[in-house]
Design an enzyme around this catalytic site. Structure first.
Site: not given
Lengths: 433, 423
Positions: A171, A173-175, A178
């Site tokens: 995933a 873009t999840d990383f 943040p």
């Protein structure tokens, strides 16, 4: 032990899955008090996602969840219960920051939008993250980082020219997000502390992720360029790619490599661990090229000495042939040995680490990249430690991720300050499930 | 307490950042600048090496034409200073005295060799937060290794998991490695800042890009730790556990879309059911898949036989539609699907337009207005607090403003320093 830089920062955390919990993990790692709200009635997605300790699934056994929720307090609150909104407002009076990554409109439906939160606590910083941001025609479009990477332009530029595009792993873009989220939240906290004013920060995972592709978007905007698939080629470097290496007889720690039956079974019967070996090499300057060429010549590989590879321009023109010569050379070498040798010669080179290699990587070990926490159900598990080492107030991971609801009573009574009677009433009403 | 109106227009308006990064780590200062900080890019005389990084305006290289530079130095002011000279180092020390942050990306040991290591700067300004962004960190076995993007993405573990299983591992063909470290540097700078505002204590932040990339791998490292499984790259598919995998990327009539069939909560099962209903509406339904209990499958996983059936049914359906038709239908039906977008798709995207995402910045020097990715986070109380306000600086554009206006150097001093090659 040194004090932690975010000690005293109070966070009411509704984040779930990856992008949100990874954001608040930075906060908890550096000392913020993070009260993570979950519901036993609707356990969060990651608690049901592998891997599980010992391969045995269970609501408190997911390594995915455990990694991103270390150092947090776990509360179980049934958000569908009529008493829940009042309880949340009570916690919001205590909090400096509220974090959430629900579909836009969810908090408002509970009567817990920014207006309601700031009415009880005008200083509150509300951080919201969603796929595409609040407002606009697509605010409720569901998604995960795993598929959003495509809209953010990554998938379109990963792949071989003779095949279709492929996604960046996981995933992605999840990383990406943040790190932006932490900077923004703490900027709002700085203003909150100086002025007493709160605000509502709204992060669209798409908008944030596009900042990693800024030059590509400008190239399209001012030059009208549409990128093509190029494999591992680079417009300013040659050679530039990942080249095969010899199967290993020894691990990075010098132990003999004998894959166990379990490993073979887990990897679908293919011994990828020992044959899927690669080294990346990137040559940007003539000096680096000369060094690489000399290393090859020292092994008797003289094809690269030819005039057709002498300058960048001609190497580009014969790049397929050049890659073939290099691959023929690297395939006879141990990747770690070759990396050390090329680096010593001044050639940028690095092995392709698989996930086991990460645990054995000498530099990651030096930086204590993985920290093991002892979890009451899982036993010791690896969580990743911050990439940023602070000289005076380093981060610290010292509490495993909470069991579902394990801190409800402690957090509400000792941290938020509910009386015993208040707590018992909520418990008996069934709001804490 | 400061009245809010006095605090300034951006979230970080009161703070000054000295940004000494080269092509590595420019994003760190850019993020602080987007949040409103006053960021001064300090370049060597003649300009930063980052100005040689393409793509270029109208494809012609030149110090003022790098789109990489434009993208990551917008919002900053710029001065030139050769910090390897005594005069240059002295001027930098004077700037440090009034700065809140200093960011640099030199090879480990370079700043110390110039007498500008953290202890030297701390002696001048104990409140200073200094951020050093390097490929692997300030020390350790790889500290002196040279890393370009592909080398870093390989050592960070990203590449092994990306690409087709029967080909070499792949990188993203626009650089990611130093962006991860740059963004992590901005987050860490703010963590150190939060501490400094309470205690007055500055510190040194040592960022490893390799670690920042290793943290992007979702649950893959944990699969090794807990189940001794090495996840593999699988092209259009993603392996989510030993023996379970999901197809993510699918061809359609005019390109590709991403669609994640799989079970579990977070709308995944609902998404698959909506897709199956849509297929049935158009006479391409699959009774076999309708009968699958998607709700009971794990997150993002499906057994091999279910996945095979799904591909057999869904792939032909996608080939009857364009990616825009599929994206529009997905929005209406709450399906987890996005188009594989090209940059021009992204520039024209209606959600980004509706959110007023792009900033149009005046490049008065070339008589054009250029479109930039805007707010990376939106402040709902005042949208102007985050975003792009000005184009990237020309070489030495603000020498007079900052070295003259702030440090009080007169025209003769500036001329002498120019002649000596200091600025």
């Amino acid at each position: 032990m040194s004090i932690l830089p975010l000690e005293g920062l109070k966070v009411l955390d509704f984040c779930w899955v990856a992008v949100g919990p990874m954001t608040t993990k930075y906060l908890s790692e550096y000392g913020a008090t993070v009260l993570r709200v979950e519901s036993a009635k609707r356990p969060e997605t990651l608690r049901r996602a592998g891997p599980f300790a010992g391969g045995q699934s269970g609501i408190n056994r997911s390594g995915y969840f455990a990694n991103y929720n270390a150092n947090k307090y776990g509360l179980s609150i049934d958000m569908g219960h009529p008493k829940a909104p009042e309880l949340i407002l009570r916690i919001a009076e205590w909090a400096d920051v509220v974090t959430e990554n629900f579909t836009p409109g969810t908090l408002e439906r509970w009567g817990l939008g920014y207006d309601e939160l700031s009415r009880v606590n005008p200083r509150i910083v509300l951080f919201s993250a969603s796929m595409l941001g609040r407002g606009g025609p697509m605010q409720t479009q569901p998604g995960f980082g795993a598929v959003l990477s495509s809209l953010a332009g990554y998938t379109n530029i990963i792949g071989w020219p003779d095949r279709g595009p492929v996604n960046p792993y996981g995933a992605y873009t999840d990383f990406v997000c943040p790190k932006f989220a932490v900077a923004a939240i703490l900027a709002a906290v700085d203003r909150q502390r100086a002025t007493g004013c709160g605000t509502h920060l709204d992060m669209s995972q798409l908008e944030t992720s596009l900042h990693f592709g800024g030059p590509m978007l400008l190239d399209a905007a001012v030059n009208g360029r549409e990128p093509e698939l190029v494999g591992n080629r680079h417009p300013a470097a040659s050679p530039h790619g990942a080249y095969p290496c010899a199967p290993e007889l020894h691990s990075a720690r010098g132990e003999p490599v004998e894959p166990s039956f379990d490993q073979l079974r887990m990897s679908g019967g293919v011994n990828t661990g020992e044959t899927d070996r690669w080294i990346t090499i990137a040559v940007f300057t003539d000096q680096q090229w000369a060094a690489l060429r000399d290393e090859m010549a020292a092994d008797g590989v003289t094809d690269a000495q030819s005039g057709e590879f002498r300058t960048f321009r001609v190497r580009k023109a014969h790049e397929d042939k050049l890659d073939g010569i290099i691959a023929g050379w690297t395939a006879n070498h141990d990747r770690h040995e070759l990396m050390r040798r090329l680096q010593a010669a001044g050639v940028p080179a690095g092995v392709v680490n698989d996930t086991r290699d990460l645990f054995e990587d000498a530099q990651l070990q030096h930086r204590n990249h993985f920290t093991w926490l002892d979890h009451p159900e899982m036993g010791p598990y690896a969580t990743d430690y911050t990439e940023s080492h602070l000289s005076a107030t380093p981060g610290r991971l010292d509490r495993p991720a909470p069991l579902l609801g394990q801190d409800t009573e402690h957090a509400l009574r000792e941290i938020v300050g509910l009386s015993e009677a208040e707590y018992r009433e909520l418990e008996e009403a069934g709001a804490l499930e | 307490m400061t009245p809010e109106s006095d605090y300034g227009p951006g979230l970080l308006a009161p703070y000054r950042v000295l940004d000494l990064t080269d092509g590595r780590g420019l994003l760190c200062g850019k993020m602080l600048a987007d949040l409103g900080a006053d960021v001064v890019q300090v370049e060597p005389p003649g300009g930063s090496p980052a100005r040689n990084v393409g793509p270029f305006y109208h494809d012609t290289p030149g110090a003022e034409r790098s789109l990489f530079w434009w993208a990551y130095c917008a919002n900053k002011r710029g001065i030139t200073l050769d910090i390897a000279t005594d005069d240059g180092a002295a001027l930098l020390r004077r700037l440090v005295a009034n700065a809140d942050f200093l960011i640099e990306s030199g090879d480990p040991g370079r700043m110390a060799s110039l007498g500008l290591g953290y202890p030297d700067l701390q002696a001048i300004n104990p409140r200073l937060v200094m951020v050093s962004i390097t490929a692997f960190g300030q020390d350790g076995p790889y500290a002196d290794y040279q890393a370009s993007d592909i080398v870093g993405m390989a050592l960070g573990g990203f590449m092994h998991l990306t690409g087709d299983g029967d080909r070499p591992p792949l990188r993203v063909s626009m650089p990611q490695f130093y962006q991860h470290g740059g963004a992590a540097g901005a987050a860490a700078a703010m963590i150190a800042h939060t501490h400094r505002q309470l205690t007055g204590e500055g510190q040194h932040v040592d960022v490893s890009c390799q670690q920042a990339v290793a943290r992007t791998l979702a649950h893959a490292p944990q699969y090794w730790d807990l189940e001794q499984t090495i996840l593999r790259r699988m092209g259009a598919y993603r392996e989510s556990a030993g023996g379970t995998f999901t197809r993510i990327n699918w061809p359609c009539k005019d390109g590709y879309v991403n669609f994640q069939p799989g079970g579990g909560t977070a709308g995944a099962a609902r998404s698959v059911r909506s897709m199956l209903a849509w297929m049935t509406e158009e006479g391409m339904g699959s009774p076999e898949l309708d009968a699958v209990n998607w709700e009971e499958l794990g997150y993002g996983t499906a057994r091999a036989e279910i996945m095979e059936q799904t591909v057999a049914a869904v792939a032909p359906f996608f080939m009857t539609h364009t990616r825009n038709e599929l994206a529009d239908g997905a929005l209406e039906r709450r399906i987890l699907l996005f188009p594989v977008a090209t940059p021009s798709d992204i520039l024209a995207h209606r959600q980004l337009a509706a959110r007023d995402y792009y900033d149009r910045i005046d490049h008065e020097d070339i008589g054009e207005t250029v479109t930039y990715p805007g707010h990376f986070v939106k402040d709902m109380q005042d949208a102007k607090r985050v975003g792009i306000r000005r184009r990237a600086p020309h070489v030495g554009e603000h020498n007079r403003e900052i070295l003259g206006g702030e440090l009080g150097l007169n025209d003769r001093d500036l001329a002498r320093l120019t002649e000596l090659g200091v600025i």
